[in-house]
Design a protein around this motif. Structure first.
Motif, PDB file in Angstrom:
ATOM      1  N   ILE A  66      37.965 112.739   9.170  1.00  0.00           N
ATOM      2  CA  ILE A  66      39.071 111.772   9.165  1.00  0.00           C
ATOM      3  C   ILE A  66      39.173 111.141   7.786  1.00  0.00           C
ATOM      4  CG2 ILE A  66      39.974 109.630  10.150  1.00  0.00           C
ATOM      5  CD1 ILE A  66      38.461 110.289  12.717  1.00  0.00           C
ATOM      6  N   CYS A  67      40.377 111.158   7.232  1.00  0.00           N
ATOM      7  CA  CYS A  67      40.646 110.512   5.950  1.00  0.00           C
ATOM      8  C   CYS A  67      41.322 109.177   6.215  1.00  0.00           C
ATOM      9  CB  CYS A  67      41.533 111.388   5.062  1.00  0.00           C
ATOM     10  SG  CYS A  67      41.947 110.641   3.478  1.00  0.00           S
ATOM     11  N   HIS A  68      40.714 108.083   5.770  1.00  0.00           N
ATOM     12  CA  HIS A  68      41.258 106.752   6.029  1.00  0.00           C
ATOM     13  C   HIS A  68      42.191 106.280   4.912  1.00  0.00           C
ATOM     14  CE1 HIS A  68      38.760 105.987   9.577  1.00  0.00           C
ATOM     15  NE2 HIS A  68      37.782 106.601   8.921  1.00  0.00           N
ATOM     16  N   ARG A  69      42.159 106.931   3.752  1.00  0.00           N
ATOM     17  CA  ARG A  69      43.025 106.511   2.647  1.00  0.00           C
ATOM     18  C   ARG A  69      44.454 106.984   2.883  1.00  0.00           C
ATOM     19  NH1 ARG A  69      40.526 107.979  -2.738  1.00  0.00           N
ATOM     20  NH2 ARG A  69      39.382 106.072  -2.250  1.00  0.00           N
ATOM     21  N   VAL A  74      50.631 112.768   1.959  1.00  0.00           N
ATOM     22  CA  VAL A  74      49.708 112.880   0.822  1.00  0.00           C
ATOM     23  C   VAL A  74      48.467 113.668   1.224  1.00  0.00           C
ATOM     24  CG1 VAL A  74      48.273 111.594  -0.802  1.00  0.00           C
ATOM     25  CG2 VAL A  74      50.551 110.749  -0.228  1.00  0.00           C
ATOM     26  N   HIS A  75      47.974 113.416   2.426  1.00  0.00           N
ATOM     27  CA  HIS A  75      46.781 114.112   2.910  1.00  0.00           C
ATOM     28  C   HIS A  75      47.056 115.603   3.106  1.00  0.00           C
ATOM     29  CE1 HIS A  75      42.915 114.575   4.759  1.00  0.00           C
ATOM     30  NE2 HIS A  75      43.422 114.909   5.932  1.00  0.00           N
ATOM     31  N   ILE A  76      48.221 115.929   3.610  1.00  0.00           N
ATOM     32  CA  ILE A  76      48.597 117.339   3.794  1.00  0.00           C
ATOM     33  C   ILE A  76      48.636 118.057   2.454  1.00  0.00           C
ATOM     34  CG2 ILE A  76      50.488 118.881   4.472  1.00  0.00           C
ATOM     35  CD1 ILE A  76      51.206 116.763   6.617  1.00  0.00           C
ATOM     36  N   ALA A  77      49.266 117.428   1.451  1.00  0.00           N
ATOM     37  CA  ALA A  77      49.351 118.035   0.124  1.00  0.00           C
ATOM     38  C   ALA A  77      47.976 118.197  -0.508  1.00  0.00           C
ATOM     39  CB  ALA A  77      50.250 117.192  -0.779  1.00  0.00           C
ATOM     40  N   SER A  78      47.123 117.186  -0.377  1.00  0.00           N
ATOM     41  CA  SER A  78      45.789 117.261  -0.978  1.00  0.00           C
ATOM     42  C   SER A  78      44.941 118.344  -0.320  1.00  0.00           C
ATOM     43  CB  SER A  78      45.087 115.904  -0.885  1.00  0.00           C
ATOM     44  OG  SER A  78      44.828 115.545   0.457  1.00  0.00           O
ATOM     45  N   ASN A  79      45.071 118.508   0.991  1.00  0.00           N
ATOM     46  CA  ASN A  79      44.325 119.569   1.672  1.00  0.00           C
ATOM     47  C   ASN A  79      44.790 120.953   1.222  1.00  0.00           C
ATOM     48  OD1 ASN A  79      42.529 118.045   3.144  1.00  0.00           O
ATOM     49  ND2 ASN A  79      43.812 117.956   4.977  1.00  0.00           N
ATOM     50  N   MET A  80      46.078 121.103   0.966  1.00  0.00           N
ATOM     51  CA  MET A  80      46.588 122.376   0.477  1.00  0.00           C
ATOM     52  C   MET A  80      46.033 122.677  -0.923  1.00  0.00           C
ATOM     53  SD  MET A  80      50.574 122.422   1.755  1.00  0.00           S
ATOM     54  CE  MET A  80      50.789 124.114   1.168  1.00  0.00           C
ATOM     55  N   SER A 237      38.635 105.092  -7.257  1.00  0.00           N
ATOM     56  CA  SER A 237      39.602 104.031  -6.994  1.00  0.00           C
ATOM     57  C   SER A 237      40.723 104.539  -6.093  1.00  0.00           C
ATOM     58  CB  SER A 237      40.207 103.522  -8.312  1.00  0.00           C
ATOM     59  OG  SER A 237      39.208 102.995  -9.159  1.00  0.00           O
ATOM     60  N   GLN A 238      41.546 103.595  -5.609  1.00  0.00           N
ATOM     61  CA  GLN A 238      42.711 103.968  -4.826  1.00  0.00           C
ATOM     62  C   GLN A 238      43.865 103.042  -5.175  1.00  0.00           C
ATOM     63  OE1 GLN A 238      42.027 103.530  -0.616  1.00  0.00           O
ATOM     64  NE2 GLN A 238      41.460 101.385  -0.764  1.00  0.00           N
ATOM     65  N   TYR A 239      45.089 103.570  -4.996  1.00  0.00           N
ATOM     66  CA  TYR A 239      46.297 102.838  -5.362  1.00  0.00           C
ATOM     67  C   TYR A 239      47.367 103.108  -4.316  1.00  0.00           C
ATOM     68  CZ  TYR A 239      43.771 102.967  -9.767  1.00  0.00           C
ATOM     69  OH  TYR A 239      42.795 102.862 -10.719  1.00  0.00           O
ATOM     70  N   ARG A 240      48.358 102.215  -4.256  1.00  0.00           N
ATOM     71  CA  ARG A 240      49.455 102.437  -3.318  1.00  0.00           C
ATOM     72  C   ARG A 240      50.192 103.720  -3.662  1.00  0.00           C
ATOM     73  NH1 ARG A 240      54.947  98.923  -3.184  1.00  0.00           N
ATOM     74  NH2 ARG A 240      54.988  99.900  -5.246  1.00  0.00           N
ATOM     75  N   ILE A 263      45.465 113.211  -7.340  1.00  0.00           N
ATOM     76  CA  ILE A 263      46.435 112.942  -6.278  1.00  0.00           C
ATOM     77  C   ILE A 263      45.791 112.287  -5.050  1.00  0.00           C
ATOM     78  CG2 ILE A 263      47.932 114.787  -7.106  1.00  0.00           C
ATOM     79  CD1 ILE A 263      46.462 115.421  -3.827  1.00  0.00           C
ATOM     80  N   THR A 264      44.476 112.442  -4.888  1.00  0.00           N
ATOM     81  CA  THR A 264      43.811 111.810  -3.743  1.00  0.00           C
ATOM     82  C   THR A 264      43.509 110.337  -3.989  1.00  0.00           C
ATOM     83  OG1 THR A 264      41.688 112.710  -4.541  1.00  0.00           O
ATOM     84  CG2 THR A 264      42.821 113.914  -2.776  1.00  0.00           C
ATOM     85  N   ARG A 265      43.956 109.782  -5.101  1.00  0.00           N
ATOM     86  CA  ARG A 265      43.835 108.329  -5.323  1.00  0.00           C
ATOM     87  C   ARG A 265      44.939 107.578  -4.572  1.00  0.00           C
ATOM     88  NH1 ARG A 265      39.443 108.411  -5.560  1.00  0.00           N
ATOM     89  NH2 ARG A 265      39.689 110.628  -5.100  1.00  0.00           N
ATOM     90  N   ALA A 266      45.947 108.275  -4.080  1.00  0.00           N
ATOM     91  CA  ALA A 266      47.135 107.638  -3.500  1.00  0.00           C
ATOM     92  C   ALA A 266      46.952 107.338  -2.014  1.00  0.00           C
ATOM     93  CB  ALA A 266      48.351 108.538  -3.694  1.00  0.00           C
ATOM     94  N   ARG A 267      47.440 106.166  -1.604  1.00  0.00           N
ATOM     95  CA  ARG A 267      47.423 105.790  -0.189  1.00  0.00           C
ATOM     96  C   ARG A 267      48.762 106.089   0.492  1.00  0.00           C
ATOM     97  NH1 ARG A 267      45.940 100.830  -2.210  1.00  0.00           N
ATOM     98  NH2 ARG A 267      47.764  99.924  -1.180  1.00  0.00           N
TER      99      ARG A 267
END
Length: 315
Positions: A66-69, A74-80, A237-240, A263-267
């Protein structure tokens, strides 16, 4: 003094180099749990102990599901990207947006950055631009320095000053006695004989005394603008919203790990701008370091690698 009891949990362990790993192993006599993502960038310094251990000791690895960020577009794109696939140009789902925008040349990309800032789509308090390379220290380049100068001109104005109240900044060196660390980000709140900053450690707590630092000259010399930062500096880190600048003239630095980390810095939203052909090609580029720890690969899978290293390190 060695730590003999309990369990040590190391977060962002993918950023740990060989020297730090060796020091940790010497210090800890108990159990060590490493938490990280082997698809992200290896450490800046030599070695990649976390990445190596994930590969050569898979039985010791537990993967979080489970990814909480980010959990939608965004999660779909990062997994690809993690799987070596190029995401579609646009994804929207459950409040998240993934967008790949062809802006072409470096000059056109700089103009696109200006439009994002002027339109209010970029909020310096919540969002960030990320780029692979610092480039030149002036506006003639198209790297991080030039992007910072461009954004500052829109937000603060063309003051001609190196620093202004309201500037987004980042510290680039550790100052332990002042509890000020490499990678600490914040903004300038006051300038008189010295510069005062407020750190971002707790969003919305900018008036708390423990987040305020009045900087020395040495600390100011180790401070940079942070409207745009490097992928390495963004790690952890993470950002909006993340705006990832991907240009063909920086292609030598691009690979799957760097793109994935950025790209995984994005929420809530991620926009890739620049040369999309360079972006797509980079996803197929993977690099593995040649390290001593990889010499253990192929040995008895039940061997205690960390204990063997610890015994050798402590004599």
């Amino acid at each position: 003094m060695p730590f003999d009891e309990g369990v040590i949990v190391v977060d962002e362990a993918s950023m740990m180099d060989s020297w730090l790993a060796a020091a940790l192993i010497r210090f800890v006599r108990g159990s060590i749990v490493l938490v990280g993502d082997e698809s992200q960038l290896p450490p800046v310094s030599p070695g990649s102990p976390f990445h190596d251990l994930v590969e050569i000791r898979p039985k010791l690895v537990v993967r979080l599901s489970i990814c909480h960020r980010a959990s939608a577009a965004v999660h779909i794109a990062s997994n690809m990207i993690r799987a070596g696939k190029v995401p579609p140009a646009l994804l929207r789902s459950d409040g998240e947006v993934w967008h790949v925008k062809e802006t072409g040349s470096p000059a056109a990309t700089m103009n696109a950055i200006s439009r994002y800032v002027e339109s209010g789509q970029y909020d310096p308090e919540q969002d960030v631009f990320i780029a692979p390379s610092y480039g030149q220290d002036d506006d003639n380049g198209h790297g991080i320095h030039a992007i910072n100068n461009r954004i500052k001109a829109h937000i603060i104005g063309d003051t001609g000053n190196k620093w202004d109240v309201g500037d987004r900044i980042m510290i680039t060196k550790n100052f332990p006695q002042e509890d000020l660390w490499n990678g600490d980000a914040g903004k300038i709140t006051h300038i008189a004989k010295q510069i005062t900053i407020c750190l971002d450690r707790e969003r919305g707590a900018c008036h708390a005394d423990d987040l305020t630092r009045t900087l020395t000259d040495a600390q100011c010399r180790n401070m940079v603008l942070a409207y745009c930062i490097s992928v390495h500096k963004s790690q952890g880190s993470q950002y909006r919203r993340v705006f990832f600048v991907c240009l063909h003239n920086q292609f030598r630095m691009l690979d799957r790990a760097l793109v994935y980390t950025a790209i995984t810095r994005a929420r809530e939203g991620c926009c890739v701008i620049g040369n999309i052909n360079a972006f797509a090609k980079s996803i197929n580029i993977t690099r593995a370091r040649e390290t001593c720890l990889r010499l253990f690969d192929g040995l008895d899978p039940e061997a205690d690698v960390l204990r063997a290293g610890r015994d050798k390190a402590t004599g």
